[in-house]
Design a protein around this motif. Structure first.
Motif, PDB file in Angstrom:
ATOM      1  N   GLY A 283      41.177  39.147 137.962  1.00 32.12           N
ATOM      2  CA  GLY A 283      40.606  38.978 139.294  1.00 32.12           C
ATOM      3  C   GLY A 283      40.275  40.270 140.007  1.00 32.12           C
ATOM      4  O   GLY A 283      39.888  40.254 141.180  1.00 32.12           O
ATOM      5  N   LEU A 284      40.423  41.415 139.335  1.00 41.95           N
ATOM      6  CA  LEU A 284      40.090  42.702 139.917  1.00 41.95           C
ATOM      7  C   LEU A 284      38.722  43.177 139.417  1.00 41.95           C
ATOM      8  O   LEU A 284      38.289  42.781 138.335  1.00 41.95           O
ATOM      9  N   PRO A 285      38.064  44.063 140.162  1.00 44.10           N
ATOM     10  CA  PRO A 285      36.811  44.637 139.647  1.00 44.10           C
ATOM     11  C   PRO A 285      37.049  45.684 138.560  1.00 44.10           C
ATOM     12  O   PRO A 285      36.093  46.176 137.965  1.00 44.10           O
ATOM     13  N   ILE A 286      38.299  46.040 138.331  1.00 40.94           N
ATOM     14  CA  ILE A 286      38.661  46.998 137.286  1.00 40.94           C
ATOM     15  C   ILE A 286      39.562  46.324 136.264  1.00 40.94           C
ATOM     16  O   ILE A 286      40.069  45.216 136.484  1.00 40.94           O
ATOM     17  N   ILE A 287      39.775  46.994 135.148  1.00 41.08           N
ATOM     18  CA  ILE A 287      40.721  46.538 134.131  1.00 41.08           C
ATOM     19  C   ILE A 287      42.062  47.186 134.407  1.00 41.08           C
ATOM     20  O   ILE A 287      42.151  48.394 134.658  1.00 41.08           O
ATOM     21  N   ARG A 288      43.124  46.367 134.364  1.00 37.40           N
ATOM     22  CA  ARG A 288      44.474  46.904 134.516  1.00 37.40           C
ATOM     23  C   ARG A 288      45.439  46.199 133.578  1.00 37.40           C
ATOM     24  O   ARG A 288      45.497  44.967 133.537  1.00 37.40           O
ATOM     25  N   THR A 289      46.170  46.978 132.817  1.00 35.26           N
ATOM     26  CA  THR A 289      47.241  46.451 131.981  1.00 35.26           C
ATOM     27  C   THR A 289      48.499  47.294 132.199  1.00 35.26           C
ATOM     28  O   THR A 289      48.446  48.379 132.778  1.00 35.26           O
ATOM     29  N   SER A 290      49.612  46.771 131.706  1.00 33.52           N
ATOM     30  CA  SER A 290      50.892  47.467 131.854  1.00 33.52           C
ATOM     31  C   SER A 290      51.839  46.972 130.788  1.00 33.52           C
ATOM     32  O   SER A 290      51.737  45.819 130.349  1.00 33.52           O
ATOM     33  N   PRO A 307      58.044  52.760 122.808  1.00 33.28           N
ATOM     34  CA  PRO A 307      56.728  52.798 123.438  1.00 33.28           C
ATOM     35  C   PRO A 307      55.792  51.667 123.009  1.00 33.28           C
ATOM     36  O   PRO A 307      54.636  51.628 123.433  1.00 33.28           O
ATOM     37  N   SER A 308      56.268  50.723 122.201  1.00 36.11           N
ATOM     38  CA  SER A 308      55.377  49.716 121.602  1.00 36.11           C
ATOM     39  C   SER A 308      54.606  48.911 122.645  1.00 36.11           C
ATOM     40  O   SER A 308      53.416  48.633 122.483  1.00 36.11           O
ATOM     41  N   SER A 309      55.279  48.499 123.730  1.00 37.21           N
ATOM     42  CA  SER A 309      54.597  47.703 124.739  1.00 37.21           C
ATOM     43  C   SER A 309      53.519  48.514 125.455  1.00 37.21           C
ATOM     44  O   SER A 309      52.440  47.999 125.756  1.00 37.21           O
ATOM     45  N   LEU A 310      53.779  49.786 125.709  1.00 40.21           N
ATOM     46  CA  LEU A 310      52.756  50.638 126.312  1.00 40.21           C
ATOM     47  C   LEU A 310      51.589  50.837 125.359  1.00 40.21           C
ATOM     48  O   LEU A 310      50.422  50.798 125.773  1.00 40.21           O
ATOM     49  N   VAL A 311      51.874  51.044 124.095  1.00 41.10           N
ATOM     50  CA  VAL A 311      50.793  51.171 123.106  1.00 41.10           C
ATOM     51  C   VAL A 311      49.949  49.900 123.091  1.00 41.10           C
ATOM     52  O   VAL A 311      48.712  49.956 123.072  1.00 41.10           O
ATOM     53  N   ALA A 312      50.607  48.737 123.119  1.00 33.03           N
ATOM     54  CA  ALA A 312      49.874  47.471 123.145  1.00 33.03           C
ATOM     55  C   ALA A 312      49.034  47.347 124.411  1.00 33.03           C
ATOM     56  O   ALA A 312      47.894  46.855 124.375  1.00 33.03           O
ATOM     57  N   ALA A 313      49.575  47.814 125.549  1.00 35.26           N
ATOM     58  CA  ALA A 313      48.830  47.753 126.810  1.00 35.26           C
ATOM     59  C   ALA A 313      47.602  48.644 126.776  1.00 35.26           C
ATOM     60  O   ALA A 313      46.534  48.287 127.288  1.00 35.26           O
ATOM     61  N   LEU A 314      47.723  49.816 126.176  1.00 31.96           N
ATOM     62  CA  LEU A 314      46.586  50.720 126.055  1.00 31.96           C
ATOM     63  C   LEU A 314      45.517  50.133 125.139  1.00 31.96           C
ATOM     64  O   LEU A 314      44.319  50.192 125.435  1.00 31.96           O
ATOM     65  N   HIS A 315      45.945  49.561 124.020  1.00 30.90           N
ATOM     66  CA  HIS A 315      44.987  48.905 123.123  1.00 30.90           C
ATOM     67  C   HIS A 315      44.273  47.762 123.834  1.00 30.90           C
ATOM     68  O   HIS A 315      43.048  47.618 123.749  1.00 30.90           O
ATOM     69  N   MET A 316      45.038  46.921 124.542  1.00 26.84           N
ATOM     70  CA  MET A 316      44.430  45.777 125.206  1.00 26.84           C
ATOM     71  C   MET A 316      43.445  46.214 126.279  1.00 26.84           C
ATOM     72  O   MET A 316      42.350  45.637 126.414  1.00 26.84           O
ATOM     73  N   ALA A 317      43.788  47.240 127.047  1.00 20.38           N
ATOM     74  CA  ALA A 317      42.879  47.713 128.086  1.00 20.38           C
ATOM     75  C   ALA A 317      41.560  48.190 127.497  1.00 20.38           C
ATOM     76  O   ALA A 317      40.484  47.899 128.030  1.00 20.38           O
ATOM     77  N   MET A 318      41.628  48.910 126.388  1.00 21.88           N
ATOM     78  CA  MET A 318      40.393  49.387 125.773  1.00 21.88           C
ATOM     79  C   MET A 318      39.581  48.235 125.192  1.00 21.88           C
ATOM     80  O   MET A 318      38.341  48.224 125.285  1.00 21.88           O
ATOM     81  N   GLN A 319      40.262  47.259 124.595  1.00 21.66           N
ATOM     82  CA  GLN A 319      39.549  46.090 124.083  1.00 21.66           C
ATOM     83  C   GLN A 319      38.880  45.313 125.210  1.00 21.66           C
ATOM     84  O   GLN A 319      37.745  44.851 125.071  1.00 21.66           O
ATOM     85  N   MET A 320      39.569  45.170 126.333  1.00 24.54           N
ATOM     86  CA  MET A 320      38.977  44.497 127.484  1.00 24.54           C
ATOM     87  C   MET A 320      37.759  45.254 127.996  1.00 24.54           C
ATOM     88  O   MET A 320      36.741  44.651 128.361  1.00 24.54           O
ATOM     89  N   ALA A 321      37.849  46.582 128.012  1.00 28.79           N
ATOM     90  CA  ALA A 321      36.716  47.391 128.451  1.00 28.79           C
ATOM     91  C   ALA A 321      35.513  47.185 127.546  1.00 28.79           C
ATOM     92  O   ALA A 321      34.370  47.096 128.012  1.00 28.79           O
ATOM     93  N   GLU A 322      35.763  47.098 126.252  1.00 27.43           N
ATOM     94  CA  GLU A 322      34.666  46.853 125.310  1.00 27.43           C
ATOM     95  C   GLU A 322      34.015  45.505 125.558  1.00 27.43           C
ATOM     96  O   GLU A 322      32.782  45.383 125.567  1.00 27.43           O
ATOM     97  N   HIS A 323      34.822  44.466 125.746  1.00 25.64           N
ATOM     98  CA  HIS A 323      34.270  43.142 126.031  1.00 25.64           C
ATOM     99  C   HIS A 323      33.477  43.152 127.342  1.00 25.64           C
ATOM    100  O   HIS A 323      32.395  42.574 127.425  1.00 25.64           O
ATOM    101  N   ARG A 324      34.042  43.807 128.342  1.00 24.76           N
ATOM    102  CA  ARG A 324      33.357  43.817 129.644  1.00 24.76           C
ATOM    103  C   ARG A 324      32.051  44.585 129.566  1.00 24.76           C
ATOM    104  O   ARG A 324      31.047  44.203 130.197  1.00 24.76           O
ATOM    105  N   ASN A 325      32.006  45.662 128.791  1.00 22.41           N
ATOM    106  CA  ASN A 325      30.767  46.421 128.645  1.00 22.41           C
ATOM    107  C   ASN A 325      29.678  45.625 127.957  1.00 22.41           C
ATOM    108  O   ASN A 325      28.499  45.836 128.189  1.00 22.41           O
TER     109      ASN A 325
END
Length: 327
Positions: A283-290, A307-325
């Motif tokens: 619901g935000l105009p930006i992508i946010r994961t944590s 750090p596994s959950s942070l690594v997963a959050a970083l991967h997911m944010a980039m994947q979301m950015a790709e879909h949004r683009n």
């Protein structure tokens, strides 16, 4: 991959944020996912990784393979791992605000947030219940935020979030279910590439009310929401009995579970896969994961943080950015 790096916030500097940041850089340094940290370089360097301060986030692309890129945020007080200090609250919120600004102006592909302590910030006068609400305010969309937790086996959305269970029961209504589900449906299409999302709506009471014998909210609140969402053309099922909707067989039948309150959503997610769990704000105009865990003050500075959950959050944010683009 999108050219812009992700903006990673510092979180509470006395927690495990610096340690998992170092671990995430080690895991990702040779891959396509890149980030810049808005925080204190010295704290990250304590964890035996090279660190380099940069002047603009654009410099992160060339820096990342060699060192953790850091956009400096000054701390007000010395940091002792495991001993949070509200004097650093302004630095914590400044890190978040700057990351949002970088994402909103297109310089960052999205925002990934390290864990904060709500109590520490509240002592300093922080006016928001948590990250989710603060991000919505920074993006000028207060009230539109929806929290989704995701791991490879499950996605869940709590309709009511950071309130007591008693208050959650008072706040739950048909409009809240409809609004959160519509936001979730749109995000699954835009940010996750699921064109026809299958959405399961949880019941509130044992056995989903058992036809009113164990509660009537399924009939008076949830069923009208389901009818309205189906009228929108969505693939909606429910209300599901909450005690059986998270089995492997049940999970195969939907893409996201809409849950009525915080723990109804988070307990199954964290039980199934705490390590790979990711918190995403829809619901935000930006992508946010944590990462889907807290500051872990009890183990901060001891070399035990995963750090596994942070690594997963970083991967997911980039994947979301790709879909949004691509949308």
């Amino acid at each position: 991959m999108t050219d812009a790096p992700l903006a990673l916030t510092m979180g509470d500097p006395a927690g495990i944020g610096p340690e998992i940041t170092a671990g995430a850089w080690r895991a990702l340094r040779d891959g396509p996912v890149r980030f810049a940290v808005l925080g204190d370089a010295a704290l990250i360097a304590r964890h035996d990784v090279p660190v380099r301060e940069i002047g603009t986030i654009a410099q992160a692309a060339d820096t990342f393979v060699h060192a953790v890129p850091v956009l400096p945020v000054d701390l007000a007080a010395p940091v002792r791992p495991g001993q949070p200090d509200s004097r650093n609250a302004n630095a914590i919120t400044t890190s978040i605000a700057r990351a949002v600004e970088l994402s909103r102006n297109g310089q960052a592909a999205g925002v990934v947030t390290c864990p904060i302590s709500k109590i520490v910030l509240k002592k300093a006068g922080f006016a928001y219940p948590g990250h989710t609400e603060y991000l919505a305010a920074l993006c000028n969309v207060p009230g539109r935020e929806v929290m989704m937790l995701a791991c490879p086996e499950l996605r869940v959305v709590p309709i009511t979030i950071h309130v007591s269970l008693r208050r959650a029961l008072d706040e739950l209504d048909t409009d809240a279910i409809i609004t959160a589900t519509r936001t979730t449906h749109a995000a699954l299409q835009r940010d996750f590439g699921i064109m026809t999302p299958r959405i399961a709506i949880a019941g509130l009471n044992p056995h989903a009310g058992e036809d009113g014998s164990m509660g009537t909210e399924e009939q008076t609140i949830i069923a009208p929401a389901i009818a309205a969402l189906r009228a929108d053309g969505m693939d909606i099922t429910g209300p599901w009995p909450p005690d059986t909707m998270f089995t492997p067989a049940a999970r195969a039948r939907y893409d996201v579970a809409m849950c009525m309150y915080h723990d109804q959503a988070l307990i199954p997610l964290k039980t199934i896969d705490m390590t790979q769990g990711v918190n995403t704000t829809l619901g935000l105009p930006i992508i946010r994961t944590s990462p889907d865990h807290g500051t872990a003050f009890d183990i901060a500075g001891r070399g035990l943080a995963d750090p596994s959950s942070l690594v997963a959050a970083l991967h997911m944010a980039m994947q979301m950015a790709e879909h949004r683009n691509r949308s």
